[in-house]
Design an enzyme around this catalytic site. Structure first.
Site, PDB file in Angstrom:
ATOM      1  N   GLU A  70       0.787  -1.230   0.000  1.00 30.90           N
ATOM      2  CA  GLU A  70       0.000   0.000   0.000  1.00 30.90           C
ATOM      3  C   GLU A  70       0.824   1.286   0.000  1.00 30.90           C
ATOM      4  O   GLU A  70       0.433   2.281  -0.614  1.00 30.90           O
ATOM      5  CB  GLU A  70      -0.921   0.028   1.238  1.00 30.90           C
ATOM      6  CG  GLU A  70      -2.077  -0.950   1.192  1.00 30.90           C
ATOM      7  CD  GLU A  70      -3.210  -0.453   0.309  1.00 30.90           C
ATOM      8  OE1 GLU A  70      -3.042   0.589  -0.352  1.00 30.90           O
ATOM      9  OE2 GLU A  70      -4.259  -1.113   0.268  1.00 30.90           O
TER      10      GLU A  70
ATOM     11  N   SER B 237     -28.321 -32.074  50.315  1.00 32.19           N
ATOM     12  CA  SER B 237     -27.407 -32.438  51.410  1.00 32.19           C
ATOM     13  C   SER B 237     -26.088 -31.681  51.379  1.00 32.19           C
ATOM     14  O   SER B 237     -25.229 -31.923  52.236  1.00 32.19           O
ATOM     15  CB  SER B 237     -27.125 -33.946  51.362  1.00 32.19           C
ATOM     16  OG  SER B 237     -28.307 -34.688  51.547  1.00 32.19           O
TER      17      SER B 237
END
Length: 680
Positions: free
Chosen positions: A82, A343
């Site tokens: 680029e 329990s």
């Protein structure tokens, strides 16, 4: 195309035709658009791994990206493709513009672009157009202004975050997750080339819309990057043979419920760091999901793992099912849902009984039919075992012994201990009854893991957190010795899927109607909680925690660490003796009603208890304390009369010399009791 080339060349020449001072004034007059666009909220694990990201308000994925977040070869390829002179120009590369223009005029088409990365950033920030004189000039003005006010690294960071990659994807991190299913930290040449070329025509080259077009563009980019020396020929040849996938990958959604809650709890934070271990979280999510096919329809699983030494939550699975599984209601976080613990609360009852001096692990207790007002508890299997040691009663999870203990402790005192441990118990009524010890109170998996963390931490409360470690209150939930005694009992029970001498202190719980199966356990460092059930609360078909949750608990510990961390040794004050060596009041446990009946029958020496060893003191008398029986009493020491016609339940025996003494008490009905003591 020729018109664009002429336009670019004209703009380039215009930049340098004016006076230098005029160019500076023109640049300084530029009003920059907002540089900080909203980015996706990211929730990360303790090691920085992305657990989950949330799209921004308009539905776009825009993940904040630093240069360090990206493969260095991608940066090299991006600049080569680029903007080769990115680090030399000041925003506008006049040479590149003129070259691109003359190439276009000579070839009759655009051969190379003249727009710099800085100019592209300017266009992205302002969402501007470049096909007109005014648009191109505005882009150049902003590029020059950006270069004056930002560093090259900051400009590159803006590009990495905002570049378009098709659809609702912005930024290279979002594109990498969507197209490759991973972050851009390590990329292949094929992946780098695709990411480099996509922003040029993001919609036309989207792999999910046109894999052929995307692959052609990628291959062309590979050729240019090979010419630029970024890749060697072998790498590009191998990359061309890699097909471009046409399917989008889902963005990370690990720890769905935990990350959702974190975002709600910290709405202002763009980056949220959790204590979760990403690897462990992923392994446990897979483990829980693999267990679903062993369970009844529409049953799910929740898991939690925490480091009880720091309070850090390391893994949290709110539901083992896929989040869109409506039959299992997977959207509900079952680590925070209020359920009956069954329990699983019994160890706290025993710990409190040990702590309050009401009992000892070797104390004998009656497992026989009993009634407390209108309440008649029964064991799960409907059987009675007669006289049994408390340690065995806890390991067998018997109901009658634990209710008998709780009757002496008091339900309200028990509820206060739950709150002191940092839990949030929910009662259906306004007052706690004896059923709370058997699960008659609402708690979450998070609550129970917190409770068991306190057992592991010598009876002190632990604050669990998914964020940075929180300072703990250090409140005492139970005495250290009582917590150790409970852990020693729980670690002695066999655990399926674990080694024979597993060293894990664990307890299971099955709530009424098989609605909830629980397994909680801890070793010397970690505490683990497992819940199995239906999110809507409907019963399962005789599903027991020992066959569903407990084996999974053992497997979770295998995933957490290669070896079990040993439990702490007993505190020095722990009384480790047989039943016969216990003080007489601790040898057998009696309910409150039984004690009242004893008070109305035979006398009993409360102090000094049989077996006591007391220090001799010539100046202090020995005080005898009695209960029960019918006064007046007669008191003897080694056969010698110490008191006759005693109507009080306390008597002074005067200073005692060193030696062994047999104390005897006879009441008015002729009933007697004895205690053997030593004065030394």
């Amino acid at each position: 195309m020729i018109r664009h080339a002429v336009l670019a060349a004209t703009c380039a020449m215009a930049l340098f035709a004016g006076a230098h001072d005029g160019l500076n004034r023109w640049t300084q007059d530029a009003v920059l658009p907002p540089l900080l666009h909203e980015t996706s909220v990211e929730v990360r694990a303790r090691g920085g791994e992305l657990l989950r990201a949330f799209p921004v308000e308009d539905g776009r994925w825009r993940l904040a990206t630093r240069i360090a977040d990206v493969d260095p070869t991608y940066i090299e390829a991006l600049l080569a493709y680029e903007d080769k002179r990115f680090f030399q120009h000041r925003g506008v590369d006049a040479r590149a513009l003129i070259r691109a223009s003359w190439q276009a005029l000579w070839n009759g088409r655009i051969v190379s672009g003249g727009s710099t990365l800085t100019m592209q950033v300017a266009r992205l920030l302002e969402n501007g157009r470049t096909g007109s004189w005014s648009g191109k000039l505005r882009q150049m003005q902003l590029a020059l202004a950006l270069e004056q006010r930002l560093s090259k690294e900051e400009i590159l960071t803006l590009y990495l975050t905002h570049a378009p990659f098709g659809g609702n994807l912005e930024g290279v991190r979002a594109a990498s997750y969507a197209y490759f299913g991973k972050g851009p930290k390590r990329l292949t040449p094929a992946q780098i080339a695709l990411l480099v070329t996509l922003p040029q025509a993001p919609e036309a080259r989207r792999p999910d819309r046109g894999a052929r077009v995307a692959q052609a563009a990628r291959d062309a980019a590979l050729e240019r990057l090979e010419e630029a020396g970024v890749f060697h020929s072998e790498a590009t040849s191998a990359a061309r043979r890699t097909a471009v996938s046409s399917s989008l990958k889902p963005f990370p959604a690990t720890a769905f419920h935990t990350t959702e809650r974190a975002r709600l709890e910290q709405p202002e934070q763009a980056q949220i760091l959790l204590t979760l271990d990403a690897g462990l979280q992923n392994r446990l999510e897979s483990l829980a999901a693999s267990h679903l096919n062993r369970l009844e329809p529409n049953v799910t699983i929740a898991l939690m793992v925490a480091d009880h030494t720091s309070g850090e939550i390391l893994a949290s699975v709110g539901s083992a099912a896929e989040i869109d599984d409506t039959a299992r209601k997977a959207y509900i976080d079952m680590t925070r849902a209020t359920r009956s613990p069954g329990s699983a609360l019994k160890p706290l009852v025993y710990a409190m009984a040990f702590d309050l001096g009401l009992a000892h692990p070797e104390t004998l207790i009656k497992d026989a039919p009993v009634r407390f007002g209108t309440y008649t508890p029964s064991n799960f299997d409907g059987q009675f075992r007669g006289e049994i040691k408390l340690r065995e009663a806890l390991q067998l999870s018997l109901n009658i012994p634990v209710v008998s203990l709780l009757e002496r402790i008091g339900p309200e005192r028990f509820m206060q201990r739950l709150e002191r441990a940092g839990l949030q118990p929910q009662l259906q009524g306004s007052k706690a009854g004896l059923a709370v010890g058997l699960g008659g109170v609402g708690l979450s998996l998070h609550d129970l893991v917190t409770l068991y963390a306190s057992f592991a931490q010598h009876g002190r409360a632990v604050t669990l957190s998914q964020y940075a470690p929180q300072p703990t209150s250090g409140q005492r939930v139970t005495a250290s010795a009582a917590a150790w005694q409970v852990g020693e009992i729980l670690s002695s029970a066999p655990l399926e899927n674990a080694q024979l001498n597993h060293g894990i202190a664990f307890k299971t719980g099955t709530s009424y109607g098989y609605r909830d199966n629980w397994a909680l356990g801890y070793d010397g460092r970690y505490v683990v909680g497992v819940w199995v059930g239906r999110a809507d609360g409907t019963p399962m078909q005789q599903a027991f925690a020992r066959s569903t949750a407990a084996p999974l608990l053992a497997q979770v510990f295998q995933y957490v660490a290669p070896q079990i961390a040993p439990l702490a040794p007993p505190p020095p004050e722990t009384l480790i003796v047989s039943n016969a060596q216990l003080p007489q009041p601790l040898q057998r446990f009696e309910t409150r009603d039984a004690l009242k009946r004893a008070d109305a029958s035979r006398p009993d020496i409360v102090f000094p208890p049989s077996g006591a060893r007391l220090a001799a003191d010539p100046e202090l008398p020995l005080i005898l304390k009695l209960r029960g029986g019918t006064p007046p009493y007669a008191v003897f020491a080694n056969g010698e009369i110490k008191a006759l016609g005693l109507h009080s339940r306390e008597a002074s025996l005067g200073p005692m010399t060193q030696g062994f003494f047999e104390l005897s008490v006879v009441d008015a009905e002729g009933r007697a009791t004895r205690a053997s003591i030593e004065i030394r």
